[in-house]
Design a protein around this motif. Structure first.
Motif, short mmCIF file in Angstrom:
data_model
loop_
_atom_site.label_atom_id
_atom_site.label_comp_id
_atom_site.label_asym_id
_atom_site.label_seq_id
_atom_site.Cartn_x
_atom_site.Cartn_y
_atom_site.Cartn_z
N VAL A 26 0.86 -1.20 0.00
CA VAL A 26 0.00 0.00 0.00
C VAL A 26 0.89 1.24 0.00
O VAL A 26 1.74 1.40 0.88
N SER A 27 0.69 2.11 -0.99
CA SER A 27 1.58 3.28 -1.12
C SER A 27 0.83 4.46 -1.73
O SER A 27 -0.20 4.30 -2.38
N TRP A 28 1.41 5.66 -1.51
CA TRP A 28 0.86 6.90 -2.07
C TRP A 28 1.69 7.32 -3.27
O TRP A 28 2.91 7.20 -3.28
N LYS A 29 1.01 7.88 -4.27
CA LYS A 29 1.68 8.51 -5.40
C LYS A 29 0.98 9.83 -5.65
O LYS A 29 -0.23 9.88 -5.92
N SER A 30 1.77 10.91 -5.55
CA SER A 30 1.15 12.24 -5.66
C SER A 30 2.06 13.17 -6.44
O SER A 30 3.24 13.32 -6.11
N ASP A 121 4.91 15.43 -5.08
CA ASP A 121 5.96 15.80 -6.03
C ASP A 121 5.47 16.97 -6.89
O ASP A 121 4.27 17.11 -7.12
N ILE A 122 6.41 17.77 -7.37
CA ILE A 122 6.05 18.90 -8.23
C ILE A 122 6.55 18.61 -9.64
O ILE A 122 7.73 18.30 -9.85
N GLY A 123 5.64 18.68 -10.60
CA GLY A 123 5.97 18.37 -11.98
C GLY A 123 6.77 19.49 -12.65
O GLY A 123 6.96 20.58 -12.10
N LYS A 124 7.21 19.21 -13.87
CA LYS A 124 8.04 20.17 -14.59
C LYS A 124 7.21 21.34 -15.12
O LYS A 124 6.11 21.15 -15.62
#
Length: 283
Positions: A26-30, A121-124
């Motif tokens: 179980v994990s987060w992806k943001s 996370d912050i995208g490009k």
């Protein structure tokens, strides 16, 4: 509790776990506050998954599209409304939709803690290069990345979320050079000064959040290079190429002149011979 009673409880627990296997990984992806909880494995037709989440210290909640589902992902972007808070989630293994069970408590697996403001996370970003009359200065116009968040029907940017804590880091170099320099700016309009006139420069931009302990830098943008129409021909081409081109032009010019002279002489001879062959007419 007697030994026989304990044995019955253990057997029931074992049967329940066998019928409804617990989720794992179980994990987060943001990224840019697009936050998805994921896990394994894909369920069989005998069971499904439900997700319960809660702000730390508060009651658990469920989101309708993650109840008795056969999916192994749950999008919680719109549910984690307090961005500065921290959250945990439980993935429960339950009967499939429409089925019932005598169990009152179902097997579950808890997620790690997730804090959107600190952990996403912050995208490009994207940006455009603006050339200035002063060739020693270039302006970069950066577009603040959009988030998955909305307020009053408007999609928010990362500047709406981080306000004055948002900065951009620009990494740049001369075209075809490996030496790099860095400049940082709190504005989306960034002036890079002290450049060499008549030189092309290449730029990359990323979000910089110095207030964060971790994940201070966002994803690096695509590299874009400036153009210039003022390069001297010696900078653009080597001396050997220039000398060869000049020699070629001189050679071609010489050939044209030589052919023209030969043609002129032959024509002059032809005209003189023609005059001698014409007899004099009587008066």
């Amino acid at each position: 509790m007697s030994q026989s009673a304990c044995l019955i409880v253990l057997l029931l627990s074992s049967c329940a776990s066998g019928l409804y296997p617990t989720a794992h990984n179980v994990s987060w992806k943001s990224t840019n506050f697009k936050t998805v909880l994921s896990w394994e494995p894909k369920p069989s037709s005998e069971y499904s998954y439900s997700v319960e989440f809660s702000q730390v210290g508060k009651d658990k909640q469920r989101t309708p599209h993650c109840i008795r589902s056969t999916s192994t992902v749950c999008d919680l972007s719109g549910s984690l409304t307090n961005l500065t808070a921290c959250y945990t989630a439980d993935v429960l293994s339950e009967p499939p939709l429409g089925a019932t069970s005598d169990l009152t408590e179902f097997p579950h697996t808890s997620s790690p803690r997730f804090c959107p403001y600190k952990d996403t996370d912050i995208g490009k970003p994207d940006f455009e290069i603006q050339m200035n009359k002063d060739q020693r200065k270039i302006t970069l116009n950066v577009t603040d990345p959009l988030t998955a968040l909305f307020k009053n029907g408007r999609q928010l940017t990362i500047r709406d979320v981080f306000t004055d804590k948002l900065q951009y880091r620009v990494t740049y170099r001369k075209n075809k050079s490996s030496g790099k320099k860095v400049v940082e700016s709190k504005s989306s309009v960034i002036e890079v000064t002290g450049l060499d006139a008549e030189e092309s420069y290449c730029f990359s931009v990323q979000v910089f959040l110095p207030s964060r302990v971790e994940k201070q830098l966002g994803e690096m943008s695509l590299t874009k290079c400036s153009t210039t129409d003022n390069h001297s021909i010696i900078k653009e081409y080597s001396l050997v190429v220039i000398a060869g081109a000049v020699l070629f032009v001189v050679l071609v010019t010489g050939i044209i002149i030589a052919v023209a002279v030969i043609c002129y002489k032959q024509r002059s001879k032809g005209l003189k011979g023609g005059r001698k062959a014409v007899p004099l007419q009587g008066v």
